[in-house]
Design a protein around this motif. Structure first.
Motif, short mmCIF file in Angstrom:
data_model
loop_
_atom_site.label_atom_id
_atom_site.label_comp_id
_atom_site.label_asym_id
_atom_site.label_seq_id
_atom_site.Cartn_x
_atom_site.Cartn_y
_atom_site.Cartn_z
N MET A 61 0.85 -1.17 0.00
CA MET A 61 0.00 0.00 0.00
C MET A 61 0.90 1.23 0.00
SD MET A 61 -2.76 1.19 2.90
CE MET A 61 -2.95 -0.47 3.39
N SER A 62 0.67 2.16 -0.88
CA SER A 62 1.49 3.36 -0.94
C SER A 62 1.08 4.32 0.18
CB SER A 62 1.35 4.04 -2.31
OG SER A 62 0.19 4.80 -2.35
N SER A 63 1.99 5.22 0.51
CA SER A 63 1.68 6.18 1.57
C SER A 63 0.63 7.19 1.14
CB SER A 63 2.96 6.90 2.00
OG SER A 63 3.48 7.61 0.90
N LYS A 64 0.37 7.30 -0.16
CA LYS A 64 -0.63 8.24 -0.67
C LYS A 64 -2.05 7.67 -0.57
CE LYS A 64 2.35 11.14 -2.81
NZ LYS A 64 2.56 12.43 -2.36
N THR A 65 -2.17 6.33 -0.58
CA THR A 65 -3.48 5.69 -0.53
C THR A 65 -3.86 5.47 0.92
OG1 THR A 65 -2.95 4.54 -2.57
CG2 THR A 65 -4.81 3.71 -1.29
N ARG A 66 -4.96 6.03 1.32
CA ARG A 66 -5.45 5.87 2.69
C ARG A 66 -6.42 4.71 2.74
NH1 ARG A 66 -2.02 8.58 5.70
NH2 ARG A 66 -1.83 10.72 5.11
N PRO A 67 -6.30 3.86 3.76
CA PRO A 67 -7.25 2.76 3.87
C PRO A 67 -8.65 3.27 4.20
CG PRO A 67 -5.83 2.86 5.80
CD PRO A 67 -5.33 3.89 4.83
N GLU A 68 -9.62 2.57 3.72
CA GLU A 68 -11.01 2.90 4.04
C GLU A 68 -11.25 2.53 5.50
OE1 GLU A 68 -13.42 4.40 2.23
OE2 GLU A 68 -11.80 4.78 0.81
N PRO A 69 -12.01 3.34 6.23
CA PRO A 69 -12.30 2.99 7.62
C PRO A 69 -13.12 1.71 7.67
CG PRO A 69 -13.53 4.93 6.95
CD PRO A 69 -12.62 4.59 5.82
N PRO A 70 -12.88 0.90 8.68
CA PRO A 70 -13.67 -0.34 8.80
C PRO A 70 -15.16 -0.02 8.94
CG PRO A 70 -11.92 -0.21 10.47
CD PRO A 70 -11.93 1.08 9.74
N ALA A 71 -15.96 -0.79 8.24
CA ALA A 71 -17.41 -0.57 8.24
C ALA A 71 -17.97 -0.62 9.66
CB ALA A 71 -18.11 -1.58 7.35
N GLN A 72 -17.47 -1.55 10.47
CA GLN A 72 -17.96 -1.67 11.84
C GLN A 72 -17.64 -0.40 12.63
OE1 GLN A 72 -15.90 -5.20 13.00
NE2 GLN A 72 -17.69 -6.50 12.64
N ALA A 73 -16.47 0.17 12.40
CA ALA A 73 -16.11 1.39 13.11
C ALA A 73 -17.00 2.55 12.69
CB ALA A 73 -14.64 1.73 12.87
N VAL A 74 -17.30 2.61 11.39
CA VAL A 74 -18.17 3.67 10.90
C VAL A 74 -19.56 3.52 11.51
CG1 VAL A 74 -19.27 4.66 8.86
CG2 VAL A 74 -16.86 3.99 8.78
N ALA A 75 -20.02 2.28 11.60
CA ALA A 75 -21.34 2.03 12.18
C ALA A 75 -21.35 2.42 13.66
CB ALA A 75 -21.72 0.57 12.00
N ARG A 76 -20.26 2.17 14.37
CA ARG A 76 -20.19 2.49 15.80
C ARG A 76 -19.98 3.99 16.03
NH1 ARG A 76 -16.31 -1.59 16.13
NH2 ARG A 76 -14.77 0.01 16.53
N ASP A 77 -19.27 4.63 15.13
CA ASP A 77 -18.89 6.02 15.35
C ASP A 77 -19.19 6.83 14.09
OD1 ASP A 77 -17.77 8.44 15.91
OD2 ASP A 77 -15.80 7.67 16.44
N ALA A 78 -20.27 7.57 14.14
CA ALA A 78 -20.68 8.33 12.96
C ALA A 78 -19.65 9.39 12.58
CB ALA A 78 -22.04 8.98 13.22
N HIS A 79 -18.75 9.70 13.46
CA HIS A 79 -17.76 10.74 13.21
C HIS A 79 -16.39 10.18 12.84
CE1 HIS A 79 -20.68 13.57 14.73
NE2 HIS A 79 -20.84 12.79 15.78
N TRP A 80 -16.36 8.90 12.44
CA TRP A 80 -15.08 8.23 12.18
C TRP A 80 -14.24 8.98 11.13
CZ3 TRP A 80 -12.02 4.80 14.34
CH2 TRP A 80 -10.99 4.27 13.59
#
Length: 193
Positions: free
Chosen positions: A1-20
């Motif tokens: 993974m290159s340093s320019k590409t940011r990983p997508e936040p985990p779906a579970q984290a988004v579901a738990r935290d609307a402000h992820w």
């Protein structure tokens, strides 16, 4: 993974935290720590500043112990400190060092491995080549708008390290190293009970 590409936040984290996403954006936008080395070649100016700081601290403590508002003597000491600071700033050279991202620092250390003998002595890097590279890589200057611009080159850093006294040379390297050790975190919660 290159340093320019940011990983997508985990779906579970988004579901738990609307402000992820906002939280991650804030974390990514944090500025790296900086450390400044101030070099003052006028001992009288430095002494005046130190004395002004001590006098103001003494007067403020006396005011606080007496439960009173700062009086004329304290206000005069504040003005004296301000003047001493201006005089100090006028004769002081400041060098600012910024923390390098961890992979950059790790790579810099790998570029300067200790010799076999240095490794036996416990050195983690080559003390002959690493200090100038770290000073140069982490030194920043600021333009008139306050933006960080490129600082000294490796050759300039090596020249200072070689031409200054051992104590001053150590202070220069220590300032660059200190920037790498500063933490931006004000509190750390290592777990919940």
């Amino acid at each position: 993974m290159s340093s320019k590409t940011r990983p997508e936040p985990p779906a579970q984290a988004v579901a738990r935290d609307a402000h992820w996403a906002a939280k991650m954006a804030r974390l990514r936008a944090r500025q790296l720590p900086e450390h400044t080395l101030q070099l003052c070649d006028d001992p009288a100016v430095k002494k005046r500043l130190d004395q002004a700081k001590l006098e103001l601290a003494r007067l403020r403590m006396a005011d606080a112990e007496a439960g009173r508002e700062p009086g004329e003597e304290t206000r005069t000491a504040e003005a004296t400190l301000e003047e001493a600071q201006v005089a100090f700033d006028a004769v002081t050279v400041s060098l600012t060092f910024k923390a390098l991202p961890r992979p950059v620092l790790d790579g810099l250390i790998r570029e300067h491995p200790p010799t076999e003998e240095q490794g036996e002595d416990g050195d983690a890097w080559n003390p002959e080549t690493f200090p100038a590279s770290l000073v140069a890589a982490s030194h920043i200057e600021r333009d008139e708008a306050g933006r960080a611009v490129e600082g000294m080159c490796r050759e300039e850093a090596q020249d200072l390290l070689d031409s200054w006294s051992a104590a001053e040379s150590n202070a220069l390297f220590s300032a660059a190293w200190q920037a790498q050790q500063l933490s931006r975190a004000s509190t750390v919660d290592v777990g919940k009970g």
